[in-house]
Design a protein around this motif. Structure first.
Motif, mmCIF file in Angstrom:
data_model
loop_
_atom_site.group_PDB
_atom_site.id
_atom_site.type_symbol
_atom_site.label_atom_id
_atom_site.label_comp_id
_atom_site.label_asym_id
_atom_site.label_seq_id
_atom_site.Cartn_x
_atom_site.Cartn_y
_atom_site.Cartn_z
ATOM 1 N N THR A 147 0.828 -1.202 0.000
ATOM 2 C CA THR A 147 0.000 0.000 0.000
ATOM 3 C C THR A 147 0.869 1.262 0.000
ATOM 4 O OG1 THR A 147 -1.684 1.223 1.243
ATOM 5 C CG2 THR A 147 -0.155 -0.065 2.529
ATOM 6 N N PRO A 148 0.382 2.343 -0.613
ATOM 7 C CA PRO A 148 1.070 3.622 -0.475
ATOM 8 C C PRO A 148 0.515 4.424 0.706
ATOM 9 C CG PRO A 148 -0.608 3.768 -2.176
ATOM 10 C CD PRO A 148 -0.722 2.392 -1.573
ATOM 11 N N ASP A 149 -0.438 3.841 1.429
ATOM 12 C CA ASP A 149 -1.167 4.580 2.468
ATOM 13 C C ASP A 149 -0.634 4.203 3.850
ATOM 14 O OD1 ASP A 149 -4.660 5.284 2.965
ATOM 15 O OD2 ASP A 149 -3.080 5.198 4.472
ATOM 16 N N GLN A 150 0.009 5.172 4.499
ATOM 17 C CA GLN A 150 0.644 4.881 5.778
ATOM 18 C C GLN A 150 -0.363 4.442 6.835
ATOM 19 O OE1 GLN A 150 0.998 7.180 8.771
ATOM 20 N NE2 GLN A 150 -0.766 8.394 8.084
ATOM 21 N N LEU A 151 -1.562 4.993 6.750
ATOM 22 C CA LEU A 151 -2.580 4.635 7.738
ATOM 23 C C LEU A 151 -2.943 3.153 7.638
ATOM 24 C CD1 LEU A 151 -4.539 5.617 9.910
ATOM 25 C CD2 LEU A 151 -6.163 6.125 8.095
ATOM 26 N N GLU A 152 -3.095 2.671 6.407
ATOM 27 C CA GLU A 152 -3.382 1.246 6.215
ATOM 28 C C GLU A 152 -2.237 0.393 6.743
ATOM 29 O OE1 GLU A 152 -4.322 0.156 2.176
ATOM 30 O OE2 GLU A 152 -5.861 1.700 2.056
ATOM 31 N N ALA A 153 -1.021 0.787 6.403
ATOM 32 C CA ALA A 153 0.142 0.005 6.829
ATOM 33 C C ALA A 153 0.257 -0.009 8.352
ATOM 34 C CB ALA A 153 1.419 0.560 6.206
ATOM 35 N N SER A 169 8.847 11.221 7.099
ATOM 36 C CA SER A 169 7.848 11.998 6.365
ATOM 37 C C SER A 169 6.691 11.134 5.875
ATOM 38 C CB SER A 169 8.475 12.678 5.143
ATOM 39 O OG SER A 169 9.530 13.484 5.549
ATOM 40 N N LEU A 170 6.983 9.856 5.611
ATOM 41 C CA LEU A 170 5.959 8.969 5.058
ATOM 42 C C LEU A 170 4.976 8.529 6.135
ATOM 43 C CD1 LEU A 170 5.485 7.673 2.261
ATOM 44 C CD2 LEU A 170 6.714 5.658 3.083
ATOM 45 N N VAL A 171 5.480 8.357 7.353
ATOM 46 C CA VAL A 171 4.685 7.811 8.450
ATOM 47 C C VAL A 171 4.199 8.950 9.336
ATOM 48 C CG1 VAL A 171 4.877 6.429 10.552
ATOM 49 C CG2 VAL A 171 5.873 5.596 8.419
ATOM 50 N N GLY A 172 2.913 8.936 9.650
ATOM 51 C CA GLY A 172 2.357 9.979 10.516
ATOM 52 C C GLY A 172 1.520 10.958 9.718
ATOM 53 N N ASP A 173 0.465 11.450 10.340
ATOM 54 C CA ASP A 173 -0.453 12.356 9.659
ATOM 55 C C ASP A 173 -0.989 13.385 10.637
ATOM 56 O OD1 ASP A 173 -2.031 13.159 7.401
ATOM 57 O OD2 ASP A 173 -3.761 12.312 8.425
ATOM 58 N N PRO A 174 -0.915 14.688 10.364
ATOM 59 C CA PRO A 174 -0.233 15.282 9.208
ATOM 60 C C PRO A 174 1.266 14.977 9.255
ATOM 61 C CG PRO A 174 -1.280 16.959 10.614
ATOM 62 C CD PRO A 174 -1.457 15.663 11.295
ATOM 63 N N PRO A 175 1.953 15.167 8.120
ATOM 64 C CA PRO A 175 3.379 14.812 8.071
ATOM 65 C C PRO A 175 4.209 15.580 9.097
ATOM 66 C CG PRO A 175 2.532 15.309 5.883
ATOM 67 C CD PRO A 175 1.451 15.676 6.858
ATOM 68 N N ILE A 176 5.293 14.958 9.499
ATOM 69 C CA ILE A 176 6.211 15.543 10.470
ATOM 70 C C ILE A 176 6.725 16.903 9.959
ATOM 71 C CG2 ILE A 176 8.295 14.469 9.478
ATOM 72 C CD1 ILE A 176 9.088 13.735 12.421
ATOM 73 N N LEU A 197 8.498 2.671 13.671
ATOM 74 C CA LEU A 197 8.680 3.546 12.510
ATOM 75 C C LEU A 197 8.285 4.975 12.861
ATOM 76 C CD1 LEU A 197 7.416 1.570 9.395
ATOM 77 C CD2 LEU A 197 9.628 1.545 10.477
ATOM 78 N N TYR A 198 7.279 5.089 13.709
ATOM 79 C CA TYR A 198 6.764 6.408 14.063
ATOM 80 C C TYR A 198 7.719 7.154 14.991
ATOM 81 C CZ TYR A 198 3.287 9.874 15.547
ATOM 82 O OH TYR A 198 2.606 11.040 15.807
ATOM 83 N N THR A 199 8.241 6.444 15.987
ATOM 84 C CA THR A 199 9.080 7.139 16.975
ATOM 85 C C THR A 199 10.561 7.118 16.619
ATOM 86 O OG1 THR A 199 9.213 5.125 18.301
ATOM 87 C CG2 THR A 199 7.512 6.712 18.906
ATOM 88 N N GLU A 200 11.005 6.089 15.875
ATOM 89 C CA GLU A 200 12.426 6.022 15.542
ATOM 90 C C GLU A 200 12.648 5.781 14.055
ATOM 91 O OE1 GLU A 200 14.980 3.664 18.263
ATOM 92 O OE2 GLU A 200 13.155 3.406 19.420
ATOM 93 N N PRO A 201 12.166 6.688 13.216
ATOM 94 C CA PRO A 201 12.404 6.513 11.776
ATOM 95 C C PRO A 201 13.905 6.582 11.504
ATOM 96 C CG PRO A 201 11.596 8.733 12.256
ATOM 97 C CD PRO A 201 11.499 7.963 13.536
ATOM 98 N N LEU A 202 14.362 5.720 10.585
ATOM 99 C CA LEU A 202 15.802 5.668 10.317
ATOM 100 C C LEU A 202 16.275 6.810 9.436
ATOM 101 C CD1 LEU A 202 16.850 1.955 9.778
ATOM 102 C CD2 LEU A 202 17.381 3.501 11.652
ATOM 103 N N ASP A 203 15.346 7.418 8.692
ATOM 104 C CA ASP A 203 15.758 8.575 7.894
ATOM 105 C C ASP A 203 14.558 9.511 7.668
ATOM 106 O OD1 ASP A 203 14.221 7.441 5.876
ATOM 107 O OD2 ASP A 203 15.915 6.770 4.682
#
Ligand SMILES: Nc1ncnc2c1ncn2[C@@H]1O[C@H](COP(=O)(O)OP(=O)(O)OP(=O)(O)O)[C@@H](O)[C@H]1O
Ligand SMILES: [Mg+2]
Length: 377
Positions: A191-197, A232-239, A221-227
């Protein structure tokens, strides 16, 4: 079924669709493959299904190379991004199709179609043709057709993309239920949808330009994204991403943002290699910014003045678009009841929750680990 993807490459002419993909999915795992359009999701699923050949690397099903397993014995089913039902066949016959192909007796067909229709709530529509089904019913019919042979590996390619918001919400819940009922069927859900994932995956692999950049549980992924890309992909609205400079202020290492200074100590184990003047990007989730008056005793962070220039009420929460300091635009999220009465041009002091700030090297976008960061990802 245990799935192992090992160093898979795939090129189409000059396009490198997959550039060394590695991951494992455990038997019965719900593994989400999250990536933007063109990242290589469909290509990877097609290779796992054995429809497409990898140029290099291996796909193992329960330890056996998929190339050595005859198609019919793979126990794998795929629901395609553009699912195609047979328009001239009834829902019953669409569901029964894979069983008829496998020459299964008609009593057994009746029984299995009945079961799957019940599970997917299609019993009322068995005699109808796909053209008369709602989008969600068609989708469930396509999924039913994939499930009816009881695959041990189910590949789902953006199965909710064609549904409206309400139906997506319901179907997400249904997938979770389905997964529980199927027990040891491994599901790979692209999926391209972070909410679904985030809402369905036990683990998520983030795919970017043909490579997996991070694999982890949703919270990780939300608290410790590696890059920065994952952040930017995970979380809404974006970081919010804010440029910052490392500085020495009275002997204390400090990250200077355009509107506030923050203590660099939480990252010092890594930052000690960087000289003063080094540039970084600071990631602050909209949920980690609060009016200073609300911060209370819990982890008070640095304060800064903010002015609201746009409000986006979403029902349960309101997104405030603010200008921090002189001209730094940020988004923050408040519960609706807290945002009540805050209008355009309102000014107040805000704080950042220190322990939720992410830091990235400006040149590479790679995360700077916190001193306490978990050892591996
Ligand atoms: N048969 C093909 N011939 C040429 N290029 C292809 C082919 N299939 C895929 N590609 C290219 O490979 C890359 C990955 O495509 P893929 O369909 O796997 O992406 P995706 O992640 O599924 O995207 P989307 O979310 O839009 O479905 C894209 O750049 C695409 O244009
Ligand atoms: Mg695709």
């Amino acid at each position: 079924m245990q799935l192992t993807i090992s160093d898979v490459f795939k090129r189409f002419g000059s396009i490198e669709a997959l550039r060394g993909v590695n991951f494992d999915a455990e038997p019965g795992e719900f593994f989400a493959l999250l990536g933007p359009s063109g990242a290589g999701k469909t290509t990877l699923l097609r290779i796992i299904a054995g429809i497409e050949q990898a140029d290099r690397g291996r796909v193992l099903l329960d330890g056996r190379d998929v190339a050595d397993i005859p198609v019919r014995a793979r126990d794998t089913a795929m629901v395609f991004q553009t699912f195609a039902l047979y328009p001239h066949l009834s829902t019953f016959e669409n569901l029964a199709y894979p069983l008829r192909e496998a020459r299964i007796g008609s009593n057994e067909v009746k029984k299995r179609v009945g079961e799957i229709a019940e599970m997917l709530r299609l019993s009322h529509a068995l005699s109808r043709k796909p053209g008369t089904l709602s989008g969600g019913e068609q989708q469930r019919c396509a999924i039913g057709r994939a499930l009816i042979r009881r695959p041990r590996l189910l590949l789902l390619d953006e199965p909710l993309t064609n549904l409206d918001a309400k139906l997506r919400h319901d179907t997400r819940a249904e997938f979770k239920r389905l997964h529980r009922e199927l027990r040891d069927t491994t599901i790979i859900y692209a999926t391209p949808d972070q909410l679904e994932a985030l809402s369905m995956g036990r683990r998520i692999g983030v795919l970017r330009e043909g490579r997996i950049v991070q694999i982890g549980a949703p919270q990780r992924l939300y608290t410790e994204p590696l890059d920065e890309f994952v952040a930017s992909l995970v979380g809404d609205p974006p970081i919010n991403l804010i440029a910052a400079t490392l500085a020495d202020v009275g002997g204390n290492r400090t990250l200077q943002l355009p509107f506030v200074d923050i203590d660099a100590a939480p990252w010092e184990a890594t930052l000690s290699q960087y000289p003063s003047g080094a540039r970084f990007m600071v990631g602050v989730r909209p949920q980690a910014i609060a009016p200073a008056a609300d911060a209370g005793e819990a982890a008070p962070g640095p304060e800064f003045p903010a002015r609201v220039f746009l409000t986006e009420p979403l029902g349960d929460v309101t997104i405030l678009n603010i200008v921090a300091g002189a001209d730094q635009r940020l988004k923050m999220v408040l519960p609706q009841e807290r945002a009540y009465g805050i209008a355009k041009d309102a000014s107040f002091d805000c704080t950042l929750r220190n322990d939720e700030i992410c830091l990235f090297a400006q040149e590479t976008g790679m995360a700077i680990r916190r001193n306490w960061a978990s050892p591996t990802t």
